[in-house]
Design an enzyme around this catalytic site. Structure first.
Site, PDB file in Angstrom:
ATOM      1  N   HIS A   1       1.715   4.546  -2.743  1.00  0.00           N
ATOM      2  CA  HIS A   1       1.777   6.002  -2.506  1.00  0.00           C
ATOM      3  C   HIS A   1       3.140   6.547  -2.951  1.00  0.00           C
ATOM      4  O   HIS A   1       3.227   7.601  -3.571  1.00  0.00           O
ATOM      5  CB  HIS A   1       1.598   6.316  -1.017  1.00  0.00           C
ATOM      6  CG  HIS A   1       0.180   6.268  -0.529  1.00  0.00           C
ATOM      7  ND1 HIS A   1      -0.814   7.046  -1.073  1.00  0.00           N
ATOM      8  CD2 HIS A   1      -0.405   5.567   0.475  1.00  0.00           C
ATOM      9  CE1 HIS A   1      -1.960   6.820  -0.419  1.00  0.00           C
ATOM     10  NE2 HIS A   1      -1.744   5.923   0.517  1.00  0.00           N
TER      11      HIS A   1
ATOM     12  N   HIS B   1       0.838  -1.203   0.000  1.00  0.00           N
ATOM     13  CA  HIS B   1       0.000   0.000   0.000  1.00  0.00           C
ATOM     14  C   HIS B   1       0.880   1.263   0.000  1.00  0.00           C
ATOM     15  O   HIS B   1       0.730   2.143  -0.857  1.00  0.00           O
ATOM     16  CB  HIS B   1      -0.906  -0.016   1.238  1.00  0.00           C
ATOM     17  CG  HIS B   1      -1.821   1.165   1.357  1.00  0.00           C
ATOM     18  ND1 HIS B   1      -3.144   1.112   0.986  1.00  0.00           N
ATOM     19  CD2 HIS B   1      -1.615   2.430   1.810  1.00  0.00           C
ATOM     20  CE1 HIS B   1      -3.705   2.295   1.191  1.00  0.00           C
ATOM     21  NE2 HIS B   1      -2.794   3.117   1.697  1.00  0.00           N
ATOM     22  N   GLU B   2       1.802   1.316   0.940  1.00  0.00           N
ATOM     23  CA  GLU B   2       2.641   2.519   1.042  1.00  0.00           C
ATOM     24  C   GLU B   2       3.582   2.622  -0.161  1.00  0.00           C
ATOM     25  O   GLU B   2       3.892   3.717  -0.622  1.00  0.00           O
ATOM     26  CB  GLU B   2       3.421   2.524   2.367  1.00  0.00           C
ATOM     27  CG  GLU B   2       2.555   2.417   3.634  1.00  0.00           C
ATOM     28  CD  GLU B   2       1.413   3.423   3.742  1.00  0.00           C
ATOM     29  OE1 GLU B   2       1.492   4.490   3.120  1.00  0.00           O
ATOM     30  OE2 GLU B   2       0.411   3.112   4.456  1.00  0.00           O
TER      31      GLU B   2
HETATM   32 CO    CO Z   1      -3.175   5.232   1.974  1.00  0.00          CO
END
Ligand code: CO
Length: 489
Positions: free
Chosen positions: A257, A253-254
């Site tokens: 980003h 997830h990170e």
């Molecule tokens: Co997020």
């Protein structure tokens, strides 16, 4: 134009210093240092804010003569931002910063002691100040729109209602369909030592072709991504011994980003266009890498051998078993641990409550009861522990009303982007073979390289040749989970 850019670069340097201090606070800072660190952060933060609403910046923006598309976007986005925040009186801004910082600190205590009353009076002030801010920020019909627009430019409560209502019904229907099929076994229900989890997570990042000269992975209580400066993005994960899925999907997830932040053109750096399009778009990328790619069968087919090598105790499970295991749908209390399907309900619940708060239809003291009632309505579960209820997330206590919907918008954008991507590249084959640079290349060309030149609705149309629509997500969920649960949902 040059002077304007120089001025923005100056603000960016203060923001960079404060980002590094924040990252350090969440990762390595000794705990006794927190009070002074908060003071330093607030000092630098208010300095950067003063610069961003100064007359000097206003004059530079108004007298600039743009000579390219990038310059034009810089002035357009810069002016919009400047005029919006300029309207907030400095005392109101500072008061909000002060009250929300105290409120967020008290929230931690309230959560730990499971006592809403500890934080209630400060939350009341935060809500009052948020309502006051809507008057300065401006709106047409619904004061909530003023707050939402800070995170998702151009989005309104009216549109959210239109999208979320059918989505809620769809989710409840799918959830019931899944529960009729019965349980899927979870190979991940076991203890795995953090050392091996870390080994696997580091390998995963290499497999995803992350650039270790521009990014680093550390550990924090709540995983986050922090763009520190040019060519420097920090991500964190957490290793929970009895929940090995947690670290794997937090890391991916990170990573998502970080990909976005690192792929915005260098020449945009520090300028108003030098960030992601919106919070929802940023989340669309973390959720794309985490869920659409990271929880797909092609992805697990590609990493299965390495996975079994690091976790030989899972060798009796087939790749399909593991894939089903990472896609289990179940009713649960905690938003951040929810699956792709029930996540929708977690967000809609928060949105409905915060919308009512800002519109004087709900008072702060009634939040716990209202939360529990809605939770029981949507999830059929009773809340006995308030830390699993309205005290679970920091957002409201930190003054971020209007933030929650962006998480769900992220899921919706991601599904629409995925639909367009599959028409142009052979996604499944690339993912099995670990050719993630080609996936990232597509996303960079269509999304990351645009920075914040466009508003979310314009960008989604440019990327997918279609207006924003939740049907892509509904389609994605129906197809995927019919396969996960071998049933026609
Ligand atoms: Co997020």
């Amino acid at each position: 134009m040059d002077k304007l850019k120089e001025y923005y670069q100056k603000i960016a340097k203060y923001s960079s210093a404060s980002a590094l201090l924040y990252w350090d606070m969440q990762t390595y800072m000794p705990s006794a240092a927190s009070e002074y660190r908060a003071e330093v952060l607030s000092e630098i933060g208010s300095y950067a804010f003063i610069m961003s609403v100064s007359d000097e910046l206003g004059n530079l923006l108004k007298s600039a003569t743009p000579s390219s598309e990038i310059d034009e976007a810089t002035v357009r986005v810069g002016l919009k931002e400047y005029e919006k925040y300029k309207k907030i009186p400095a005392e109101v801004f500072e008061e909000m910063l002060r009250v929300s910082t105290i409120c967020e600190q008290l929230w931690q205590k309230a959560k730990k002691e499971r006592n809403f009353e500890i934080v209630e009076p400060y939350l009341e002030k935060v809500v009052e100040l948020s309502k006051e801010m809507t008057k300065y920020l401006g709106y047409d019909n619904d004061p909530y729109d003023a707050l939402l627009d800070r995170f998702e430019p151009g989005m309104t409560a009216e549109e959210l209602n239109r999208i979320f209502t059918p989505l809620k019904e769809f989710t409840v229907k799918v959830l019931k369909g899944i529960e009729k099929v019965g349980k899927v076994g979870d190979p991940f229900e076991r203890e795995i030592d953090p050392e091996r989890q870390e080994k696997f997570n580091r390998w995963l990042l290499t497999h995803l072709k992350y650039d270790s000269t521009k990014c680093r992975l550390d550990v924090s209580a709540h995983p986050f991504t922090n763009p520190i400066g040019m060519n420097d993005v920090r991500i964190t994960t957490r290793y929970v011994p009895n929940d090995p899925k947690n670290s794997i999907f937090s890391t991916i997830h990170e990573f998502g980003h970080a990909q976005y932040a690192l792929s915005i053109p260098d020449e945009f750096y520090g300028l108003p266009i030098g960030s992601s399009t919106s919070y929802g778009f940023d989340e669309s990328q973390s959720r794309f890498w985490e869920n659409i790619l990271g929880r797909s069968l092609p992805f697990w087919t590609g990493i299965y051998e390495k996975f079994i090598e690091v976790f030989p105790e899972m060798a009796s499970y087939s790749v399909e078993d593991i894939w089903r295991g990472v896609n289990i749908v179940r009713r649960s209390y905690i938003r951040t641990e929810a699956d792709e399907v029930t996540y929708t309900l977690h967000i809609i619940l928060r949105y409905e409550l915060e919308h009512a708060l800002i519109n004087d239809e709900l008072s702060v003291k009634d939040i716990p009861a209202a939360w529990n009632e809605l939770f029981s309505k949507y999830f059929g579960l009773k809340i006995d522990d308030i830390s699993l209820g309205c005290l679970q997330d920091p957002h409201w206590y930190g003054g971020s009303f209007g933030y929650f919907p962006t998480y769900l918008l992220g899921n919706l954008y991601a599904a629409q982007i995925y639909d367009a991507m599959k028409k142009e590249i052979d996604f499944d084959t690339l993912v099995v073979n670990g050719e993630f640079d080609k996936v990232r290349g597509w996303l960079t060309e269509k999304i990351y390289s645009k920075g914040r030149m466009y508003e979310p609705k314009e960008l989604i149309k440019k990327v997918t040749n279609s207006d924003f629509d939740s049907k892509y997500f509904i389609d994605y969920v129906t197809k995927k989970y019919s396969r996960v649960y071998s049933s026609n949902l």
